[in-house]
Scaffold this active site. Sequence first.
Site, PDB file in Angstrom:
ATOM      1  N   THR A  84      42.202  44.740  33.915  1.00  0.00           N
ATOM      2  CA  THR A  84      41.648  45.415  35.095  1.00  0.00           C
ATOM      3  C   THR A  84      40.151  45.170  35.197  1.00  0.00           C
ATOM      4  O   THR A  84      39.618  44.900  36.281  1.00  0.00           O
ATOM      5  CB  THR A  84      41.926  46.929  35.032  1.00  0.00           C
ATOM      6  OG1 THR A  84      43.339  47.150  34.977  1.00  0.00           O
ATOM      7  CG2 THR A  84      41.359  47.637  36.250  1.00  0.00           C
ATOM      8  N   TRP A  99      39.638  41.562  36.197  1.00  0.00           N
ATOM      9  CA  TRP A  99      39.990  41.325  37.598  1.00  0.00           C
ATOM     10  C   TRP A  99      38.797  41.593  38.508  1.00  0.00           C
ATOM     11  O   TRP A  99      38.612  40.900  39.512  1.00  0.00           O
ATOM     12  CB  TRP A  99      41.156  42.231  37.996  1.00  0.00           C
ATOM     13  CG  TRP A  99      41.587  42.066  39.426  1.00  0.00           C
ATOM     14  CD1 TRP A  99      42.499  41.187  39.915  1.00  0.00           C
ATOM     15  CD2 TRP A  99      41.111  42.802  40.577  1.00  0.00           C
ATOM     16  NE1 TRP A  99      42.626  41.328  41.278  1.00  0.00           N
ATOM     17  CE2 TRP A  99      41.787  42.306  41.706  1.00  0.00           C
ATOM     18  CE3 TRP A  99      40.186  43.828  40.745  1.00  0.00           C
ATOM     19  CZ2 TRP A  99      41.562  42.803  42.984  1.00  0.00           C
ATOM     20  CZ3 TRP A  99      39.957  44.321  42.021  1.00  0.00           C
ATOM     21  CH2 TRP A  99      40.643  43.815  43.124  1.00  0.00           C
ATOM     22  N   HIS A 100      37.975  42.570  38.137  1.00  0.00           N
ATOM     23  CA  HIS A 100      36.849  42.932  38.993  1.00  0.00           C
ATOM     24  C   HIS A 100      35.710  41.919  38.937  1.00  0.00           C
ATOM     25  O   HIS A 100      34.884  41.884  39.864  1.00  0.00           O
ATOM     26  CB  HIS A 100      36.329  44.317  38.621  1.00  0.00           C
ATOM     27  CG  HIS A 100      37.159  45.434  39.175  1.00  0.00           C
ATOM     28  ND1 HIS A 100      38.292  45.893  38.553  1.00  0.00           N
ATOM     29  CD2 HIS A 100      37.036  46.168  40.313  1.00  0.00           C
ATOM     30  CE1 HIS A 100      38.822  46.864  39.275  1.00  0.00           C
ATOM     31  NE2 HIS A 100      38.086  47.040  40.347  1.00  0.00           N
ATOM     32  N   GLY A 101      35.637  41.124  37.891  1.00  0.00           N
ATOM     33  CA  GLY A 101      34.568  40.143  37.875  1.00  0.00           C
ATOM     34  C   GLY A 101      34.446  39.416  36.566  1.00  0.00           C
ATOM     35  O   GLY A 101      34.873  39.903  35.516  1.00  0.00           O
ATOM     36  N   PHE A 155      34.881  40.171  44.423  1.00  0.00           N
ATOM     37  CA  PHE A 155      36.042  40.271  43.541  1.00  0.00           C
ATOM     38  C   PHE A 155      37.255  39.545  44.115  1.00  0.00           C
ATOM     39  O   PHE A 155      38.240  39.415  43.442  1.00  0.00           O
ATOM     40  CB  PHE A 155      36.387  41.746  43.290  1.00  0.00           C
ATOM     41  CG  PHE A 155      35.163  42.546  42.905  1.00  0.00           C
ATOM     42  CD1 PHE A 155      34.318  42.087  41.927  1.00  0.00           C
ATOM     43  CD2 PHE A 155      34.865  43.730  43.550  1.00  0.00           C
ATOM     44  CE1 PHE A 155      33.194  42.813  41.574  1.00  0.00           C
ATOM     45  CE2 PHE A 155      33.740  44.453  43.194  1.00  0.00           C
ATOM     46  CZ  PHE A 155      32.906  43.990  42.219  1.00  0.00           C
TER      47      PHE A 155
END
Length: 473
Positions: free
Chosen positions: A316, A319-321, A473
């Site tokens: 997670t 996934w954001h960066g 993102f």
Amino acid sequence: MLFSSLEFLYLYLPVTLLLYFITPLRYRNLVLLLVSLVFYGWSEPVYLFLMVLTILVDYAAGLLIQKARTPRARRGWLIAAIVLNLGLLGFFKYSGWMLDTLRLIPALAFLPRLSVALPIGISFYTFQALSYVIDVYRGQVCAQRDPIAFGTYVTLFPQLIAGPIVRYSDVDAQLTGRSHSVLMAASGARTFICGLCKKVLLANPAGELFALVRDLPTERQTTVGAWFGIVCFTIQIYFDFSGYSDMAIGLGRILGFRFPENFYYPMTARSVSEFWRRWHITLSTWFREYVYIPLGGNRRSKGRTYLNLLAVWALTGLWHGASWNFVLWGLYFFLLLSMERLFLGRLLERLPTAVGHAWTLLCVVFSFYIFVFDASLPTLSLSAARAYLAVLLGRRGAGLFGGDVGYEILRNLPLLSLCVLGMTPLPKRLFWRLYEKTRAMDWVTLALCVAGLLLSTAYLVDSSYNPFLYFRF
């Protein structure tokens, strides 16, 4: 192209809606596919090939999985589709960061630097495409035989670049048999304008306040001012992202689609676990359905359960960066959620509600300190993060209150109060209570929508500050 931009509001959207509604029903998917490709290619036409490649790969994968005669062949086509999708995502989003990390090892310092521009929304549409092929493999949906309908699903412009992450099963029937009505379109327009106001009139001013605090020299910072800055960033990212989700849901409704909700008043949560059931709901659902449960969920030993949670939250964060602060952000929530599972959740249930709210807000606000200081951005470097943290904790001789930030806090109390109120369900409840009792509310609603659109337009004309945080993102 931002939804909260003048070219979208007064050029792209009117032309798109006109083309869509004058087109016969059987050709509307084709219109949506074409206008969505125009939308995506507006600022980055070079990456249209990537979008088309994703459509072709996953369309073919769905058909091949469904036609395969043996479980081994089905699994093989699924693995091939997953590898291709994640390979593209990994190259464009993570390759440069991975090489930079490897170069920290002395023996690998010779590795070259790699700078690859991040295609807008690649994390969102890759996850949508993956959910389709996985669901076909599981037998939960049938493979889509119409390439136009499938292309429409992948590229649908309302939720293409920032979600909600829509699973194919959510819109399968709507791709071929959706209905339209004036009431549904009016409801969608109201939701869209509400989201626009959240983004433009609340998120943007809060973001400007955070930027003002962040850019102050350390000697002019105060502890209360530093916390005020992070609170402003929390307000910004909440109204920025939830407002964008509202706009996407509203646009979808105008076009005959019903997208899932993405936010449900997360700032009213009494625990971090509850917060994540209310924040970015479609992402949490995706990771639960396609990572946590396949890994075994909580059906095995306690140790395996926490290992599964660790995997989910590390992913997670990633996934954001492509930056270590996002990994740390994910692991931070893994730690908090594990504590609540082990003992803290039961304790919070016995304590007064206010304690649970205070705990959750403190954890969430601090999490966005970790989130915002992305070392890949010059103004948010690691040294800046350390200096800001020292002020947050009252070190470096920082005063408690006063100075430039103290004045800004007092001057913006009305805005902050409005934002806090907007994070609760009270405005919506009051609106519907009045709507049920007053016949004139239809006209009041229309007036409020027109006023909101005009105020948002005036802000956009007057201000150059209009970022969208999740574009990265």
